[in-house]
Design a protein around this motif. Structure first.
Motif, mmCIF file in Angstrom:
data_model
loop_
_atom_site.group_PDB
_atom_site.id
_atom_site.type_symbol
_atom_site.label_atom_id
_atom_site.label_comp_id
_atom_site.label_asym_id
_atom_site.label_seq_id
_atom_site.Cartn_x
_atom_site.Cartn_y
_atom_site.Cartn_z
ATOM 1 N N HIS B 20 38.401 15.295 9.803
ATOM 2 C CA HIS B 20 38.659 14.972 8.530
ATOM 3 C C HIS B 20 39.913 15.251 8.256
ATOM 4 O O HIS B 20 40.274 15.770 7.277
ATOM 5 C CB HIS B 20 37.849 15.617 7.508
ATOM 6 N N MET B 23 41.504 14.783 4.421
ATOM 7 C CA MET B 23 40.914 15.353 3.393
ATOM 8 C C MET B 23 41.573 16.999 3.831
ATOM 9 O O MET B 23 41.798 17.732 2.721
ATOM 10 C CB MET B 23 39.515 15.599 3.468
ATOM 11 N N SER B 24 41.526 17.310 4.872
ATOM 12 C CA SER B 24 42.010 18.596 5.519
ATOM 13 C C SER B 24 43.507 18.735 4.810
ATOM 14 O O SER B 24 43.929 19.750 4.064
ATOM 15 C CB SER B 24 42.249 18.864 6.803
ATOM 16 N N ALA B 196 35.828 16.031 -0.851
ATOM 17 C CA ALA B 196 35.426 16.341 0.753
ATOM 18 C C ALA B 196 33.631 16.416 1.170
ATOM 19 O O ALA B 196 33.363 15.773 1.748
ATOM 20 C CB ALA B 196 36.264 17.475 1.301
#
Lengths: 230, 296
Positions: B20, B23-24, B196
């Motif tokens: 991800h 999002m990270s 997330a």
């Protein structure tokens, strides 16, 4: 083993989903639960997995009392059931192997045992060679077999399959159903299959429980779906 | 909890960060930005505080010794002055000769005005007294005045009162701004985590349906948040260094009366604070936010 006594469910919006269900399924049985959509099938399954609470009545699944189960025991109840869904519900970002293995990790199985058992179960459903693939790389029928492998991996006493063939073509559907029958016959696992596909049910001579408007309208061992008034 | 579970959680968290990425990165960015804003404000506050301390340390009480005492007697009064109040941190004796010398130095070119005074020094022997808490200046001054042999005490209690006021105001402002920023940071981070987790609610629901208990589902997410928090904190630290060295310091230097605090002297403190906050907000934030997704 499953026992439901006079189970009813009324949702908060007033919808009566189940009205006085009495059902007994013994260990080692293979049962079709049939009915059209909105007949109450889904609610019944959700009561079995403790996703929803029954409004009245009494119920028992394996050794769990549904009326008095504590929140922290719900995971244990679910582990004693292997659930297979219509939409497979695999995790797309994990490999086939991991999708099956992580059901064992959730129970705290040591990695050494996990590898052996997952390979065995994937062999059972005929997907040993695709262990490193991702769910997006395999067909619908294969996905459902992965889901069945995942349901089987922790040796549950009962497998609940919710419209397992709903997204599959007839030939694949038959394969999946045969696989479930094989599991029932070879491992002695109780199998409860929810479906509305007449033709498929008619191909097997198994117990059929028909549900309509939240009531069981017929329950015949060896009965055929086509003969029912559903 | 068994070791292979912990190692699984960590592997799971690390691989999930990789899977991800967007999002990270967003989470790291949000945490870094919040810490950076908080850190910048703190650096300014620390500099203000250090200036106030500098001013404080220059504020002192002068106690004049009675002229009836000779130099030797006067020099022996130190202990009784020190005993006058617990607030006293430093007592320095300044003889009249020394005081005259200092006076001369202060006058500079006009020091010839004092010529001829050496024989009949009009200044008095004195003690320079420093105290811990400036707000007690008046009280300490009175205590010293009552010491035998002290004729007079001069204390700029008006100056010390001002400093105390400024400091109270600065501390209060600092606390309020840090609290507000903390709330904003928590809000933004919990929203990021929420987003997330919303993308991965299906994954969470599947885990729950398979019979995973809450801690099994939650642990990898919390470790993931923890790792992202720490990465965000380290990023913020680097950015803070650049920001402080090249912007805040050069801007403040125009107003500063004293030397500014070096980033190096704050490094470990900031590192601890950033990593601590990042880990806390990342770990607890995701652990807290995941709760509503666990109700399956």
């Amino acid at each position: 083993m499953l026992r439901l006594l006079d189970v009813s469910k009324v949702y908060e919006n007033g919808t009566q989903a189940l009205a006085g269900i009495n059902l007994r399924i013994d260990d080692g049985e293979f049962v079709f639960l049939v009915g059209s959509s909105a007949s109450g099938k889904s609610t019944l399954l959700k009561i079995l997995t403790s996703e929803v609470e029954m409004t009245s009545g009494r119920g028992m699944v394996n050794s769990f009392n549904l009326n008095r189960i504590k929140a922290r025991d719900i995971p244990k109840l679910r582990r004693s059931l292997g659930v297979v869904f219509q939409d497979f519900r695999l995790i797309d970002k994990k490999t086939i192997f991991e999708n099956v293995a992580f059901a064992m990790r959730a129970v705290g199985t040591p990695p050494r045992k996990i590898k052996k058992r997952v390979e065995y179960v994937l062999g059972l459903v005929g997907l040993k060679e695709k262990a490193d693939h991702y769910p997006t790389q395999i067909s619908g029928g294969e996905k459902q077999r992965v889901a069945i492998a995942r349901a089987l991996v922790n040796n549950p006493s009962m497998i609940i399959a919710d419209e397992p063939t709903g997204n599959l073509d007839p030939r694949m559907s038959l394969d999946i159903m045969k696989l479930l029958v094989k599991i029932n016959e070879q491992a002695g696992t109780t199998v409860l299959v929810v479906t509305h596909e007449h033709e498929l049910v008619d191909k097997f001579e198994k117990r059929v429980v028909a549900i309509r408007d939240g009531r069981i309208v017929s329950d015949r061992t060896g009965g055929y779906y086509q003969n029912e008034v559903v | 909890m068994k070791w292979y579970n912990i190692s699984y959680f960590i592997r799971e968290a690390v691989s999930s960060i990789g899977k991800h990425r967007v999002m990270s990165l967003a989470a790291i960015g949000v945490i870094a930005a919040c810490l950076l804003i908080m850190g910048s404000f703190m650096m300014v506050a620390v500099n203000v505080e250090s200036m106030l301390q500098e001013i404080e340390s220059q504020n002192e009480i002068l106690a004049y010794v009675n002229d009836t005492m000779d130099d030797e007697e006067a020099a022996g009064l130190g202990d009784s002055i020190r005993a006058a109040s617990k607030e006293i941190t430093e007592v320095t004796y300044i003889s009249k000769a020394e005081a005259l010398e200092t006076f001369r130095e202060e006058l500079g070119d006009d020091s010839d005005l004092l010529d001829g005074l050496e024989g009949d020094n009009p200044l008095r022997n004195r003690y320079c007294v420093k105290i811990k808490d400036l707000s007690k200046t008046q009280e300490v001054a009175e205590a010293i005045e009552s010491v035998d042999g002290i004729a007079d005490v001069s204390a700029r209690s008006d100056v010390s009162d001002k400093i105390v006021q400024i400091r109270h105001l600065a501390t209060l402002t600092c606390i309020i701004i840090v609290l507000v920023l903390l709330c904003v940071a928590l809000f933004i981070i919990s929203n990021t985590v929420n987003l997330a987790l919303f993308n991965r609610r299906e994954e969470i629901a599947i885990m729950k349906m398979i019979g995973a208990n809450n801690s099994f589902v939650r642990s990898p997410f919390m470790i993931e948040g923890l790792i992202l928090g720490i990465i965000g904190a380290l990023l913020a630290l680097v950015l803070q260094w650049i920001l402080y060295t090249y912007i805040i310091k050069t801007t403040l230097a125009d107003f500063a009366l004293f030397e500014l605090i070096s980033f190096r002297s704050m490094f470990w403190y900031l590192l601890g604070l950033f990593v601590g906050m990042g880990a806390l907000v990342g770990g607890i934030g995701s652990g807290f936010t995941i709760r509503k997704f666990l109700k399956v």
